[in-house]
Structure formats: C-alpha cells, structure tokens
Design an enzyme around this catalytic site. Structure first.
Site, mmCIF file in Angstrom:
data_model
loop_
_atom_site.group_PDB
_atom_site.id
_atom_site.type_symbol
_atom_site.label_atom_id
_atom_site.label_comp_id
_atom_site.label_asym_id
_atom_site.label_seq_id
_atom_site.Cartn_x
_atom_site.Cartn_y
_atom_site.Cartn_z
ATOM 1 N N HIS A 72 1.004 -1.269 -0.091
ATOM 2 C CA HIS A 72 -0.157 -0.100 0.112
ATOM 3 C C HIS A 72 0.788 1.179 -0.061
ATOM 4 O O HIS A 72 1.437 1.520 0.914
ATOM 5 C CB HIS A 72 -0.809 0.019 1.207
ATOM 6 C CG HIS A 72 -2.223 -0.921 1.041
ATOM 7 N ND1 HIS A 72 -3.378 -0.489 1.444
ATOM 8 C CD2 HIS A 72 -2.383 -1.980 0.457
ATOM 9 C CE1 HIS A 72 -4.227 -1.256 1.183
ATOM 10 N NE2 HIS A 72 -3.720 -2.302 0.406
ATOM 11 N N TYR A 200 -9.672 5.549 6.693
ATOM 12 C CA TYR A 200 -9.864 5.984 8.055
ATOM 13 C C TYR A 200 -10.864 7.035 7.964
ATOM 14 O O TYR A 200 -10.663 8.217 7.521
ATOM 15 C CB TYR A 200 -8.617 6.624 8.694
ATOM 16 C CG TYR A 200 -7.592 5.472 9.096
ATOM 17 C CD1 TYR A 200 -7.474 4.661 10.098
ATOM 18 C CD2 TYR A 200 -6.778 5.264 7.970
ATOM 19 C CE1 TYR A 200 -6.509 3.904 10.504
ATOM 20 C CE2 TYR A 200 -5.669 4.170 8.296
ATOM 21 C CZ TYR A 200 -5.614 3.378 9.542
ATOM 22 O OH TYR A 200 -4.708 2.541 9.733
ATOM 23 N N PRO A 292 -5.613 0.730 18.123
ATOM 24 C CA PRO A 292 -5.220 0.353 16.679
ATOM 25 C C PRO A 292 -5.080 1.297 15.673
ATOM 26 O O PRO A 292 -4.798 0.998 14.552
ATOM 27 C CB PRO A 292 -6.326 -0.713 16.410
ATOM 28 C CG PRO A 292 -7.307 -0.713 17.597
ATOM 29 C CD PRO A 292 -6.657 0.314 18.637
ATOM 30 N N LYS A 296 -0.017 0.067 14.973
ATOM 31 C CA LYS A 296 1.414 0.050 15.412
ATOM 32 C C LYS A 296 1.494 -1.017 16.052
ATOM 33 O O LYS A 296 2.748 -1.391 16.535
ATOM 34 C CB LYS A 296 1.361 1.517 16.036
ATOM 35 C CG LYS A 296 1.667 2.600 15.145
ATOM 36 C CD LYS A 296 2.951 2.623 14.507
ATOM 37 C CE LYS A 296 2.932 3.545 13.052
ATOM 38 N NZ LYS A 296 2.956 2.461 12.025
ATOM 39 N N TYR A 384 3.360 6.445 9.773
ATOM 40 C CA TYR A 384 2.561 5.439 9.690
ATOM 41 C C TYR A 384 3.453 4.320 9.123
ATOM 42 O O TYR A 384 3.135 3.097 9.179
ATOM 43 C CB TYR A 384 1.588 5.821 8.497
ATOM 44 C CG TYR A 384 0.422 4.802 8.449
ATOM 45 C CD1 TYR A 384 -0.748 4.841 9.051
ATOM 46 C CD2 TYR A 384 0.528 3.682 7.689
ATOM 47 C CE1 TYR A 384 -1.982 3.931 8.718
ATOM 48 C CE2 TYR A 384 -0.506 2.764 7.397
ATOM 49 C CZ TYR A 384 -1.667 3.194 8.173
ATOM 50 O OH TYR A 384 -2.761 2.025 8.247
HETATM 51 P P1 RFL Z 1 -0.058 -11.531 21.832
HETATM 52 O O1 RFL Z 1 -0.471 -11.634 20.281
HETATM 53 O O2 RFL Z 1 -1.249 -11.127 22.669
HETATM 54 O O3 RFL Z 1 0.680 -12.919 22.028
HETATM 55 C C1 RFL Z 1 0.765 -13.208 23.531
HETATM 56 C C2 RFL Z 1 0.608 -14.624 23.586
HETATM 57 O O4 RFL Z 1 0.823 -15.167 24.893
HETATM 58 C C3 RFL Z 1 -0.003 -15.930 25.213
HETATM 59 N N1 RFL Z 1 -0.022 -16.076 26.701
HETATM 60 C C4 RFL Z 1 0.453 -16.722 27.619
HETATM 61 N N2 RFL Z 1 1.333 -17.931 27.298
HETATM 62 C C5 RFL Z 1 1.772 -18.590 28.673
HETATM 63 N N3 RFL Z 1 1.588 -18.206 29.893
HETATM 64 C C6 RFL Z 1 0.748 -17.327 30.158
HETATM 65 N N4 RFL Z 1 0.599 -16.919 31.178
HETATM 66 C C7 RFL Z 1 0.220 -16.464 29.124
HETATM 67 N N5 RFL Z 1 -0.612 -15.428 28.890
HETATM 68 C C8 RFL Z 1 -0.647 -14.997 27.708
HETATM 69 C C9 RFL Z 1 -1.252 -15.698 24.802
HETATM 70 O O5 RFL Z 1 -2.065 -16.802 24.636
HETATM 71 C C10 RFL Z 1 -0.604 -15.154 23.326
HETATM 72 O O6 RFL Z 1 -0.661 -16.414 22.361
HETATM 73 O O7 RFL Z 1 1.024 -10.467 22.025
HETATM 74 P P2 RFL Z 1 2.277 -10.273 21.119
HETATM 75 O O8 RFL Z 1 3.042 -11.438 20.482
HETATM 76 O O9 RFL Z 1 3.314 -9.325 21.695
HETATM 77 O O10 RFL Z 1 1.807 -9.614 19.702
HETATM 78 C C11 RFL Z 1 1.087 -8.196 19.627
HETATM 79 C C12 RFL Z 1 0.177 -8.138 18.883
HETATM 80 O O11 RFL Z 1 -0.889 -9.221 18.779
HETATM 81 C C13 RFL Z 1 -0.799 -7.052 18.768
HETATM 82 O O12 RFL Z 1 0.034 -5.753 19.000
HETATM 83 C C14 RFL Z 1 -1.469 -6.622 17.580
HETATM 84 O O13 RFL Z 1 -2.652 -7.439 17.260
HETATM 85 C C15 RFL Z 1 -2.127 -5.239 17.715
HETATM 86 N N6 RFL Z 1 -3.039 -4.876 16.571
HETATM 87 C C16 RFL Z 1 -2.513 -4.187 15.389
HETATM 88 N N7 RFL Z 1 -1.213 -3.938 15.330
HETATM 89 C C17 RFL Z 1 -0.586 -3.817 14.287
HETATM 90 O O14 RFL Z 1 0.810 -3.529 14.158
HETATM 91 N N8 RFL Z 1 -1.200 -3.378 13.133
HETATM 92 C C18 RFL Z 1 -2.694 -3.588 12.972
HETATM 93 O O15 RFL Z 1 -3.367 -3.330 11.912
HETATM 94 C C19 RFL Z 1 -3.318 -3.740 14.081
HETATM 95 N N9 RFL Z 1 -4.560 -4.097 14.399
HETATM 96 C C20 RFL Z 1 -4.362 -4.732 16.537
HETATM 97 C C21 RFL Z 1 -5.248 -4.725 15.460
HETATM 98 C C22 RFL Z 1 -5.057 -5.377 17.684
HETATM 99 C C23 RFL Z 1 -6.385 -5.543 17.724
HETATM 100 N N10 RFL Z 1 -7.047 -6.131 18.918
HETATM 101 C C24 RFL Z 1 -7.768 -7.505 18.787
HETATM 102 C C25 RFL Z 1 -6.815 -5.665 20.067
HETATM 103 C C26 RFL Z 1 -6.643 -4.704 15.348
HETATM 104 C C27 RFL Z 1 -7.206 -5.023 16.689
HETATM 105 C C28 RFL Z 1 -8.724 -5.040 16.448
HETATM 106 C C1 PHB Z 2 -6.912 -4.118 10.040
HETATM 107 O O1 PHB Z 2 -6.762 -4.358 8.603
HETATM 108 O O2 PHB Z 2 -7.128 -4.906 10.547
HETATM 109 C C2 PHB Z 2 -6.403 -2.888 10.580
HETATM 110 C C3 PHB Z 2 -5.891 -1.960 9.603
HETATM 111 C C4 PHB Z 2 -5.454 -0.555 9.973
HETATM 112 C C5 PHB Z 2 -5.570 -0.315 11.355
HETATM 113 C C6 PHB Z 2 -5.977 -1.111 12.114
HETATM 114 C C7 PHB Z 2 -6.390 -2.556 11.864
HETATM 115 O O3 PHB Z 2 -5.094 1.004 11.826
#
Ligand code: RFL
Ligand code: PHB
Length: 389
Positions: A72, A200, A292, A296, A384
C-alpha cells in the site's frame, strides 16, 4: 530441562524471536497458554511496516508474505463527504504491506515446526523464578505434570494479560495508561474491499475503518460503546452504520455480505517501564498497548524483538552485553513515539463522549490542515510507514 532462552507466549513476538534465534543457533523453548488452533484462529493486525517485513525476511519466513501481501503506497482519510489521500511513496519513498497477523503467525508456526522448534501448548501456572539472579528458571504445568526449565534469559512475550510483566516487583516498575471511552466493533467478510486502499473515516456518528486482507476478504471496524456486545449488532445493523460513516460515493459501492467474524476490542494506551528486570525482558503487548488507529501494535512488538534479538546475538556470539543492558532504553524510545502517533491519530478520528463544540471545531481544523498541508501529510506518512529502528 535446560535451554538458553525461555519464551513465554506463542503470539507473533514470541514466535518471531524464537525463529530469529534459531537462525543464529541460539536455543529457545516457547510456552503458550492456549491451543495451537486458538492462536492460529485469532484475527488481529493487518498492516506491516518495512521493519517487520525485514525481520520476516531475516527469519526466513517471508515467501508467502511476498507472494500474497499487498503493498500500500498510501492511505485515505475522510471526514463527512471529504476524502483525501496521504501518499506514502511521495512523502517517504516507501510503503506498508497489508498481510494479516493470522498469516504471519501461520508462517512462523510452520517454520518453527519444520525446524523442530520446541513449543509447549496449553501450559498453565507459568512462574518465573530468580530473574534478578544469575540462574533463572521457569516452572509450569502441562497435562497435569509439573515441569521446570532452567535458562539464561526469559523473554516475556505473553501479551497484555500475561504473567511476565507482573513478575517484576511493583516497586521496580512504573505504568502509564489511558483507557479510551469506546471500543472497535470489527467484522471480517468474504466480500471485495470497498477501496484498494485503507480508509480511516471521521464522521459525526463516530469513527469507521475500511481495511482488507485480500481482494476477496474485507475487514471493517466501527467505533462502538464498550457496553455493546457483538451479538447486539446484526450484520445488517453493522453495514447500515458503516455506510453512514463513510463518504457517500464509497458507501454506494460497498459490497456487503455475511460476517465470518465479529468482535469488539477495547482501546487502550499503556506502557510499563522499564522493559527489563535482571534476566527478564518484556516484548510486545506484554510491555505496551496502543489503540489500533495507525496499526502500530504488531509493528512495535516487532521492533522490540529486533532490539532483543540483537542484544542476545551480541551476548552469545560476540561476548558483549551492551545490547542487553540498553534493551529497555532503546525499545522504549521507539515505543513512546508509536504511542504518541497512535494517541494522536485516535484523538483526530474518534468522537469522544465529553467532546465540546470547541473540541469538535479543533478536530475539524486539524483534519482540514492535514488535508491541505504537505508538511502535515509527511509527518503522518513518516509515522505510518514506521520510524527507523
Ligand atoms: P499477543 O499476540 O497477545 O500474544 C501473546 C501470547 O501469549 C500467550 N499468553 C501466555 N502464554 C503462556 N503463559 C501465560 N501466562 C500467557 N498469557 C498469555 C497468549 O495466549 C498469546 O498467544 O502479543 P504479541 O505477541 O506481543 O503481539 C502483539 C500483537 O498481537 C498486537 O500488538 C496487535 O494485534 C495489535 N493490533 C495491530 N497491530 C498492528 O501492528 N497493526 C494492525 O493493523 C493492528 N490491528 C491490533 C489490530 C489489535 C487488535 N485487537 C484485537 C486488540 C486490530 C485489533 C482489532
Ligand atoms: C486491520 O486491517 O485490521 C487494520 C488496519 C489498519 C488499522 C488497524 C487495523 O489501523
């Protein structure tokens, strides 16, 4: 059992770190609380910065990302019926990639499993011992059996609700938090995305986001109340509300269909300092959360992994601890910049329950400034696509 690095959490941070260490001959064991299917079924992030892509390449897991990810070169921002574009290529000479976190995690699991990586699923009662001494160890139970792993270092990659952060005594850490008074209701649907680029949208009914995973899979979000439950929102109600929040010409071309996933995520800004306590290093959501808006979270987790991986390589391969000593300082310097950007972009795009008429005019003025100013667009683009490591 003994290993060099115990990694708590098998999300993207833990798996990426484990795979990178493997490429340098450094042993690790990953402990994951959930089942493999649960971890691989989570729908989360969608946008990868260049730094994250480079780490996937360094870890040797970028083949599918290169084939299936979509570059993108810009993003769209709307307020009411005004739509404008921020050109990443023009302002930064680079781009981001749309490739789901679900795919990233699948690629990492496939690689760890192909190379005989040790991952224990469904572990319970993970406890970190003696992280502030020379010989730390981790205990846990799996299938009703008690286990112990002795190690040199522990990487706390267990997300916001994990045990690692709370293993650091309260007197040795400081937490900073902002909870936003709304959530995001997200829907995944097997429909073509409404636009080639992510939109957005700021509207008087609240924020909306139009994203995608591929040309037949769309991801949409709308700002909602945290009192809402996903089941309160029928697919029809979701599509109607989304259409009201995006420019009319986009709404007219929106293809709707049944949702294949629907969930509500809270919005939070959170940082814990420091990110290291003795031989325990926090990575990713275990140490910090961003709202989100701006995508980041995963990308900031990736920059932590980069700093920690570099520090561990220096320790094991070059015999110097400078990288580990400075891990927290380096990671936090970048984390706070991502926190600022995500907070700013969230503030610009959402409706807040306590916003005054003056606040709304300020938001509008800032959107108009962003639409007309090359300098403002460059600042957004630079953040970004991702600040340098
Ligand atoms: P995770 O993915 O939460 O993984 C942590 C893992 O640890 C396990 N765990 C344990 N294991 C053993 N013992 C315990 N006591 C434990 N407690 C927990 C969990 O089961 C899990 O498997 O953390 P990690 O690896 O640091 O990764 C972080 C990312 O997942 C997170 O920052 C992103 O998903 C955030 N996020 C986005 N980030 C982006 O860079 N770009 C995006 O477009 C973006 N969109 C989003 C998002 C997060 C969202 N939600 C659901 C909050 C969109 C959404 C809607
Ligand atoms: C997504 O595709 O899930 C998404 C994209 C951009 C964002 C957050 C989530 O800022």
């Amino acid at each position: 059992m003994r290993t060099q690095v115990v990694i708590i959490g098998g999300g993207p941070s833990g798996l990426l770190l484990s795979q990178l260490l493997y490429t340098k001959g450094i042993d690790s064991i990953v402990l994951e609380r959930q089942t493999r299917d649960h971890v691989l079924g989570r729908i989360r992030a969608g946008v990868l910065e260049q730094g994250m892509m480079a780490l996937m390449a360094e870890a040797g897991v970028d083949a599918r990302m290169k084939a299936k990810g979509i570059a993108h070169h810009g993003t769209l921002i709307s307020y009411d019926d005004t739509l404008f574009r921020i050109d990443f290529q023009k302002h930064t000479g680079t781009s981001v990639m749309v490739y789901g976190q679900t795919e990233v995690t699948q690629d990492l699991y496939a690689a760890r499993e192909a190379h005989g990586g040790q991952i224990e699923f469904e572990v319970a009662g993970v406890t970190i011992h003696d992280a502030d001494r020379d010989a730390p160890y981790v205990t846990y139970t799996v299938g009703g059996q008690e286990r112990r792993i002795d190690c040199d270092f522990v990487a706390g990659c267990d997300g916001f609700h994990g045990v690692s952060r709370n293993s650091i005594p309260q007197r040795s850490r400081r937490e900073f938090e902002k909870v936003y008074p709304f959530g995001w209701l997200g829907v995944l649907s097997e429909t073509p995305p409404v636009n080639d680029e992510i939109i957005y949208a700021n509207s008087e009914r609240g924020f909306a986001l139009c994203s995608m995973r591929n040309d037949q899979l769309s991801r949409y979000y709308i700002q909602c109340s945290m009192a809402d439950k996903p089941q309160d929102w029928s697919d029809d109600a979701f599509w109607q509300e989304l259409k009201r929040r995006i420019p009319q010409d986009q709404a007219a071309q929106l293809v709707t269909g049944p949702s294949i996933e629907k969930s509500i995520a809270p919005l939070r800004s959170f940082v814990t300092e420091p990110m290291r306590w003795g031989r325990l290093f926090l990575c990713g959501d275990a140490a910090h959360i961003v709202p989100p808006t701006g995508a980041k979270g995963l990308n900031t987790a990736a920059s932590d992994v980069h700093y920690l991986f570099t520090g561990l390589c220096q320790h094991y391969l070059d015999g110097t601890d400078e990288g580990l000593e400075r891990y927290s300082e380096k990671a936090l310097a970048r984390v706070w910049k991502a926190e600022r950007f995500s907070w700013w972009f969230s503030s610009l795009m959402h409706r807040y329950p306590d916003q005054s008429a003056f606040d709304l005019r300020m938001q509008r003025a800032e959107l108009e400034f962003l639409r007309s100013s090359d300098a403002a667009q460059k600042a957004l683009a630079e953040n970004y696509v991702g600040l340098p490591y």
